[in-house]
Design a protein around this motif. Structure first.
Motif, PDB file in Angstrom:
ATOM      1  N   MET A 144     103.964  67.576  29.611  1.00 25.52           N
ATOM      2  CA  MET A 144     105.361  67.701  29.295  1.00 25.52           C
ATOM      3  C   MET A 144     106.138  67.880  30.593  1.00 25.52           C
ATOM      4  O   MET A 144     105.762  68.663  31.439  1.00 25.52           O
ATOM      5  N   ARG A 145     107.219  67.169  30.754  1.00 27.08           N
ATOM      6  CA  ARG A 145     108.030  67.238  31.971  1.00 27.08           C
ATOM      7  C   ARG A 145     109.333  67.971  31.663  1.00 27.08           C
ATOM      8  O   ARG A 145     109.874  67.892  30.574  1.00 27.08           O
ATOM      9  N   TYR A 146     109.835  68.655  32.674  1.00 23.11           N
ATOM     10  CA  TYR A 146     111.067  69.405  32.523  1.00 23.11           C
ATOM     11  C   TYR A 146     112.054  68.953  33.578  1.00 23.11           C
ATOM     12  O   TYR A 146     111.692  68.584  34.681  1.00 23.11           O
ATOM     13  N   ALA A 147     113.329  69.025  33.269  1.00 25.60           N
ATOM     14  CA  ALA A 147     114.375  68.582  34.192  1.00 25.60           C
ATOM     15  C   ALA A 147     114.408  69.444  35.437  1.00 25.60           C
ATOM     16  O   ALA A 147     114.063  70.621  35.399  1.00 25.60           O
ATOM     17  N   GLN A 148     114.827  68.869  36.539  1.00 29.13           N
ATOM     18  CA  GLN A 148     114.970  69.534  37.824  1.00 29.13           C
ATOM     19  C   GLN A 148     113.692  70.252  38.271  1.00 29.13           C
ATOM     20  O   GLN A 148     113.750  71.294  38.905  1.00 29.13           O
ATOM     21  N   GLY A 149     112.545  69.753  37.910  1.00 31.78           N
ATOM     22  CA  GLY A 149     111.289  70.326  38.363  1.00 31.78           C
ATOM     23  C   GLY A 149     110.991  71.690  37.769  1.00 31.78           C
ATOM     24  O   GLY A 149     110.104  72.396  38.217  1.00 31.78           O
ATOM     25  N   GLY A 150     111.736  72.091  36.762  1.00 28.90           N
ATOM     26  CA  GLY A 150     111.545  73.423  36.181  1.00 28.90           C
ATOM     27  C   GLY A 150     110.405  73.445  35.184  1.00 28.90           C
ATOM     28  O   GLY A 150     109.771  72.442  34.900  1.00 28.90           O
ATOM     29  N   GLY A 151     110.138  74.570  34.644  1.00 27.69           N
ATOM     30  CA  GLY A 151     109.102  74.735  33.645  1.00 27.69           C
ATOM     31  C   GLY A 151     109.500  75.861  32.725  1.00 27.69           C
ATOM     32  O   GLY A 151     110.660  76.258  32.673  1.00 27.69           O
ATOM     33  N   LEU A 152     108.559  76.380  32.008  1.00 28.27           N
ATOM     34  CA  LEU A 152     108.846  77.473  31.095  1.00 28.27           C
ATOM     35  C   LEU A 152     108.487  78.796  31.762  1.00 28.27           C
ATOM     36  O   LEU A 152     107.441  78.921  32.383  1.00 28.27           O
ATOM     37  N   ASN A 153     109.354  79.781  31.591  1.00 28.49           N
ATOM     38  CA  ASN A 153     108.991  81.110  32.059  1.00 28.49           C
ATOM     39  C   ASN A 153     108.100  81.751  30.996  1.00 28.49           C
ATOM     40  O   ASN A 153     107.842  81.157  29.941  1.00 28.49           O
ATOM     41  N   ASP A 154     107.633  82.963  31.238  1.00 33.08           N
ATOM     42  CA  ASP A 154     106.680  83.600  30.325  1.00 33.08           C
ATOM     43  C   ASP A 154     107.255  83.816  28.928  1.00 33.08           C
ATOM     44  O   ASP A 154     106.564  83.642  27.928  1.00 33.08           O
ATOM     45  N   VAL A 155     108.523  84.180  28.829  1.00 32.36           N
ATOM     46  CA  VAL A 155     109.139  84.427  27.525  1.00 32.36           C
ATOM     47  C   VAL A 155     109.230  83.125  26.727  1.00 32.36           C
ATOM     48  O   VAL A 155     108.860  83.077  25.547  1.00 32.36           O
ATOM     49  N   LYS A 156     109.697  82.059  27.380  1.00 29.61           N
ATOM     50  CA  LYS A 156     109.825  80.770  26.680  1.00 29.61           C
ATOM     51  C   LYS A 156     108.459  80.188  26.340  1.00 29.61           C
ATOM     52  O   LYS A 156     108.289  79.546  25.313  1.00 29.61           O
ATOM     53  N   ARG A 157     107.469  80.428  27.219  1.00 25.18           N
ATOM     54  CA  ARG A 157     106.112  79.947  26.940  1.00 25.18           C
ATOM     55  C   ARG A 157     105.544  80.652  25.703  1.00 25.18           C
ATOM     56  O   ARG A 157     104.920  80.039  24.843  1.00 25.18           O
ATOM     57  N   ALA A 158     105.798  81.959  25.583  1.00 27.50           N
ATOM     58  CA  ALA A 158     105.325  82.718  24.418  1.00 27.50           C
ATOM     59  C   ALA A 158     106.022  82.229  23.149  1.00 27.50           C
ATOM     60  O   ALA A 158     105.378  82.097  22.094  1.00 27.50           O
ATOM     61  N   ALA A 159     107.324  81.938  23.233  1.00 26.43           N
ATOM     62  CA  ALA A 159     108.047  81.423  22.068  1.00 26.43           C
ATOM     63  C   ALA A 159     107.493  80.063  21.666  1.00 26.43           C
ATOM     64  O   ALA A 159     107.306  79.776  20.471  1.00 26.43           O
ATOM     65  N   ARG A 160     107.195  79.220  22.658  1.00 27.71           N
ATOM     66  CA  ARG A 160     106.635  77.890  22.377  1.00 27.71           C
ATOM     67  C   ARG A 160     105.255  78.020  21.729  1.00 27.71           C
ATOM     68  O   ARG A 160     104.896  77.266  20.831  1.00 27.71           O
ATOM     69  N   GLU A 161     104.482  79.009  22.183  1.00 27.23           N
ATOM     70  CA  GLU A 161     103.158  79.214  21.596  1.00 27.23           C
ATOM     71  C   GLU A 161     103.273  79.668  20.139  1.00 27.23           C
ATOM     72  O   GLU A 161     102.494  79.248  19.284  1.00 27.23           O
ATOM     73  N   ARG A 162     104.275  80.516  19.842  1.00 24.51           N
ATOM     74  CA  ARG A 162     104.483  80.932  18.445  1.00 24.51           C
ATOM     75  C   ARG A 162     104.778  79.726  17.568  1.00 24.51           C
ATOM     76  O   ARG A 162     104.300  79.634  16.438  1.00 24.51           O
ATOM     77  N   VAL A 163     105.560  78.773  18.086  1.00 19.19           N
ATOM     78  CA  VAL A 163     105.875  77.549  17.329  1.00 19.19           C
ATOM     79  C   VAL A 163     104.595  76.754  17.084  1.00 19.19           C
ATOM     80  O   VAL A 163     104.351  76.266  15.975  1.00 19.19           O
ATOM     81  N   ARG A 164     103.741  76.632  18.110  1.00 20.14           N
ATOM     82  CA  ARG A 164     102.478  75.881  17.951  1.00 20.14           C
ATOM     83  C   ARG A 164     101.570  76.549  16.929  1.00 20.14           C
ATOM     84  O   ARG A 164     100.943  75.876  16.102  1.00 20.14           O
ATOM     85  N   LEU A 165     101.504  77.890  16.967  1.00 19.10           N
ATOM     86  CA  LEU A 165     100.650  78.597  16.009  1.00 19.10           C
ATOM     87  C   LEU A 165     101.216  78.495  14.587  1.00 19.10           C
ATOM     88  O   LEU A 165     100.453  78.452  13.610  1.00 19.10           O
ATOM     89  N   GLU A 166     102.520  78.439  14.486  1.00 13.61           N
ATOM     90  CA  GLU A 166     103.136  78.215  13.181  1.00 13.61           C
ATOM     91  C   GLU A 166     102.769  76.819  12.672  1.00 13.61           C
ATOM     92  O   GLU A 166     102.505  76.621  11.477  1.00 13.61           O
ATOM     93  N   ALA A 167     102.732  75.856  13.585  1.00 15.69           N
ATOM     94  CA  ALA A 167     102.322  74.499  13.219  1.00 15.69           C
ATOM     95  C   ALA A 167     100.888  74.491  12.714  1.00 15.69           C
ATOM     96  O   ALA A 167     100.561  73.766  11.763  1.00 15.69           O
ATOM     97  N   VAL A 168     100.016  75.301  13.328  1.00 17.02           N
ATOM     98  CA  VAL A 168      98.612  75.383  12.880  1.00 17.02           C
ATOM     99  C   VAL A 168      98.553  75.832  11.419  1.00 17.02           C
ATOM    100  O   VAL A 168      97.799  75.285  10.615  1.00 17.02           O
ATOM    101  N   GLY A 169      99.380  76.813  11.077  1.00 13.61           N
ATOM    102  CA  GLY A 169      99.435  77.263   9.680  1.00 13.61           C
ATOM    103  C   GLY A 169      99.836  76.133   8.752  1.00 13.61           C
ATOM    104  O   GLY A 169      99.298  75.998   7.639  1.00 13.61           O
ATOM    105  N   LEU A 170     100.755  75.286   9.212  1.00 20.57           N
ATOM    106  CA  LEU A 170     101.181  74.145   8.386  1.00 20.57           C
ATOM    107  C   LEU A 170     100.112  73.054   8.355  1.00 20.57           C
ATOM    108  O   LEU A 170      99.978  72.347   7.350  1.00 20.57           O
ATOM    109  N   PHE A 171      99.325  72.926   9.452  1.00 21.45           N
ATOM    110  CA  PHE A 171      98.209  71.961   9.446  1.00 21.45           C
ATOM    111  C   PHE A 171      97.211  72.367   8.369  1.00 21.45           C
ATOM    112  O   PHE A 171      96.714  71.534   7.616  1.00 21.45           O
ATOM    113  N   GLU A 172      96.920  73.665   8.328  1.00 17.96           N
ATOM    114  CA  GLU A 172      95.939  74.167   7.355  1.00 17.96           C
ATOM    115  C   GLU A 172      96.434  73.966   5.929  1.00 17.96           C
ATOM    116  O   GLU A 172      95.646  73.832   5.003  1.00 17.96           O
ATOM    117  N   GLY A 173      97.758  73.951   5.756  1.00 13.52           N
ATOM    118  CA  GLY A 173      98.347  73.678   4.439  1.00 13.52           C
ATOM    119  C   GLY A 173      98.497  72.190   4.178  1.00 13.52           C
ATOM    120  O   GLY A 173      99.120  71.800   3.206  1.00 13.52           O
TER     121      GLY A 173
END
Length: 179
Positions: free
Chosen positions: A1-30
């Motif tokens: 995944m690429r981000y504008a201006q060479g940026g990336g995710l900080n720890d807070v945004k990375r944790a929020a993104r991980e929560r979204v992925r884990l929520e997706a896992v719950g939907l995969f199982e459903g």
């Protein structure tokens, strides 16, 4: 995944993104469809496809965050060993003089730990562990500091020309007024 201006995710945004992925896992199982998951989580379908593939291959752990890509690659034990080796000096490692350069430290890290750093990454690693940039003072081997101090105190004041006070007609930074 690429981000504008060479940026990336900080720890807070990375944790929020991980929560979204884990929520997706719950939907995969459903057994929800990718399009439904993408709409529900407000992400792209391609991201959902990638997460589903990682989930199938490695389970729930496959979609977890891998952490910051810039995290240090040397453990604390390895860093302690590197510091000991640096203290031994470049001569002990085959270089002809007693100067550590970033390129030499980079090479040493590669030899010791089989890890590749860039020169800039080597500098960041050293700086993070309290090392500072220093340039060796170039001094003659024959230098006698006592004689230098004596010369500064006794000879230099006699040699140094005293400034003459500015007088009319002496050169200055301003032009004389034209007549």
């Amino acid at each position: 995944m690429r981000y504008a201006q060479g940026g990336g995710l900080n720890d807070v945004k990375r944790a929020a993104r991980e929560r979204v992925r884990l929520e997706a896992v719950g939907l995969f199982e459903g057994s929800a469809k990718n399009r439904e998951i993408a709409v529900a989580l407000r992400v792209s379908e391609r991201s959902v496809e990638r997460w589903r593939r990682q989930w199938r291959e490695r389970g729930r752990e496959g979609v977890r965050s891998k952490g910051s890509p810039g995290r240090p690659r040397l453990s604390s034990c390895q860093m302690a060993r590197l510091e000991r080796e640096l203290e031994r000096g470049p001569l002990a490692h085959g270089w002809a003089d007693q100067r550590w350069t970033l390129a030499r430290v980079k090479t040493l890290i590669g030899r010791l730990f089989h890890v590749s750093y860039t020169v800039e990454g080597t500098w960041r690693l050293l700086k993070r562990h309290g090392w500072s940039w220093q340039q060796p003072a170039r001094r003659a081997i024959e230098r006698d500091d006592g004689a230098v101090e004596l010369w500064k105190k006794e000879v230099w004041p006699q040699v140094k020309a005293r400034r003459r006070p500015a007088e009319p007609g002496s050169s200055s930074r301003t032009r004389p007024a034209s007549r």
